[in-house]
Design an enzyme around this catalytic site. Structure first.
Site, PDB file in Angstrom:
ATOM      1  N   ASP A  14      33.671  33.164  37.666  1.00 54.26           N
ATOM      2  CA  ASP A  14      34.500  34.317  38.418  1.00 54.26           C
ATOM      3  C   ASP A  14      34.514  35.575  37.631  1.00 54.26           C
ATOM      4  OD1 ASP A  14      35.047  32.517  40.415  1.00 54.26           O
ATOM      5  OD2 ASP A  14      36.985  31.896  39.548  1.00 54.26           O
ATOM      6  N   ARG A  95      48.131  35.195  26.130  1.00 54.51           N
ATOM      7  CA  ARG A  95      48.277  36.456  26.692  1.00 54.51           C
ATOM      8  C   ARG A  95      48.393  37.769  26.184  1.00 54.51           C
ATOM      9  NH1 ARG A  95      45.051  32.983  28.835  1.00 54.51           N
ATOM     10  NH2 ARG A  95      45.538  32.002  30.914  1.00 54.51           N
ATOM     11  N   ASP A 124      50.170  34.520  35.156  1.00 50.64           N
ATOM     12  CA  ASP A 124      49.419  35.438  34.383  1.00 50.64           C
ATOM     13  C   ASP A 124      49.352  36.741  34.615  1.00 50.64           C
ATOM     14  OD1 ASP A 124      48.909  33.359  32.525  1.00 50.64           O
ATOM     15  OD2 ASP A 124      47.173  32.616  33.236  1.00 50.64           O
ATOM     16  N   SER A 175      41.700  23.716  37.402  1.00 49.65           N
ATOM     17  CA  SER A 175      41.712  24.851  36.948  1.00 49.65           C
ATOM     18  C   SER A 175      42.311  24.735  35.500  1.00 49.65           C
ATOM     19  CB  SER A 175      42.696  25.803  37.700  1.00 49.65           C
ATOM     20  OG  SER A 175      43.016  27.010  37.054  1.00 49.65           O
TER      21      SER A 175
END
Length: 402
Positions: A14, A95, A124, A175
């Site tokens: 991706d 993050r 996220d 995922s």
């Protein structure tokens, strides 16, 4: 000079496709940023070269494993951070460190926009964009999947059309997001919350039902941070990695939860965090020995709020910084050793010792040498129960008068 966009780059399909997709949609040059937070897999140099081969004009790579372990995982350990009493903030913690490097790369390469690969229904996107807004208020944010209609089927078609150096045929049913603090797995058949996880879901942990012989470990802490394992000095990163290996072999740290997402939906998540959960069990018990009662009670409230802020993407917020100061103060005396047995899915504390312990043997013992003056208990109970006694008398008096 063309506009430049910094892209959070993983090296997968991706984000590899996103390099060219963003360039075609916006006319901007793309700088790929890859940050190693202990996710394993390919080397940073391999990922860097792939980004360049996919059309990035620059590729910024950072080995942030020590930084992540010390500056992000250790504060979570001190806070005993478990969202919904279960989830040790695996993705939420990584993050802000990634954001920090994204903003640094934007400054270094003169970018005006930062891009990430999140969808429009997850947590996220909030964590990335709130963090970017806070550290770089002048920077704009875009998300190709959310904002530029980059679906997976389009990504595969684009990669094949452009002959990009990335595999497009292998379709993982899940995922997955991984780092040294743990691993998060979602989607696929797990979206039916009646379905149990299958063995292929797990990677960091072995089946606890077939665990080897119990493993005894002694973890030494200094001011809330593990500094030695079985007497051998370790860095925070080494402590997490060692406990990942040993607790993971015992199947410790498997979590299956329907989680309240920030965006308002419930989502089924599978986590495995063997090192995090074992270290947290040891840390909590050492706090039981060294932290004063009222301070410990209030710390649970503070730790819960800290956890919610970090989960919600508020790592850089003023409140979180203020809570850090309180939590840091509570750790002043959280030093000593915890002995644990890692056994078939459970970390069991079997021993504690600390120079800063509040446990007084002479006060606690029921044997000869007891220094607790039991004669004081009667007056204490009378005063402690006074408020309830007076209120109860009133209630009975008024009830009888009806």
């Amino acid at each position: 000079m063309s506009e430049r966009i910094v892209l959070a780059y993983s090296g997968g399909l991706d984000t590899s496709v996103a390099i060219g997709w963003i360039a075609e949609a916006t006319g901007a040059e793309v700088i790929a940023v890859a940050v190693d937070v202990g996710q394993g897999g390919e080397s940073l140099e391999t990922i860097r070269q792939r980004a360049l081969d996919c059309g990035a004009v620059e590729a910024y790579v950072a080995d942030a494993r020590e930084e992540f372990a010390t500056e992000y995982c250790m504060p979570a350990l001190k806070a005993n951070a478990l969202y919904m009493d279960a989830y040790p903030l695996v993705s939420a913690l990584s993050r802000p460190v990634i954001v920090k490097h994204l903003v640094a790369a934007a400054r270094q390469f003169g970018a005006t926009t930062v891009s990430h690969g999140c969808t429009g229904k997850g947590n996220d996107q909030v964590r990335f964009e709130v963090g970017i807004q806070t550290l770089g208020p002048d920077l704009k944010c875009i998300a190709p999947v959310r904002d530029l209609a980059l679906t997976r089927d389009k990504a595969i078609a684009f990669a094949e059309e452009k002959n990009l150096p990335i595999a497009t045929t292998k379709k993982n049913p899940f995922s997955i997001d991984a780092n040294v603090w743990g691993r998060a797995v979602e989607t696929g058949f797990l979206e039916d919350i009646w379905n149990g996880p299958t063995p292929d879901v797990y990677e960091y942990t072995s089946d606890p039902a077939s665990a080897p012989a119990p493993d005894e470990v002694v973890i030494t802490f200094k001011e809330g941070v593990p500094v030695a394992i079985d007497g051998k000095p370790v860095t925070p990163l080494q402590a997490i990695e060692e406990m990942n290996r040993r607790a993971g072999a015992q199947g410790i740290g498997r979590i299956d939860i329907v989680e309240d997402r920030l965006v308002g939906i419930k989502s089924r998540e599978i986590y495995e965090a063997p090192g995090a959960m074992a270290l947290m069990a040891a840390h909590r018990e050492l706090e039981n020995v060294t932290v004063e009662r009222e301070q410990a009670r209030f710390k649970k409230t503070v730790g819960q709020r800290w956890t919610e802020l970090v989960y919600d993407g508020q790592w850089f917020s003023p409140l979180k910084q203020s809570l850090d100061a309180f939590i840091g103060d509570t750790q002043k005396y959280v030093s000593g050793d915890i002995r644990m047995t890692l056994d078939a899915g459970r970390p069991v504390v079997t021993g504690r010792r600390s120079e800063s312990s509040l446990y007084d043997f002479n006060l606690a013992t029921y044997d000869t040498g007891d220094s607790f003056d039991q004669s004081m208990a009667r007056g204490f109970i009378e005063l402690f129960g006074m408020s309830s006694k007076v209120a109860s008398g009133r209630d009975q008096r008024l009830a009888e008068g009806k």
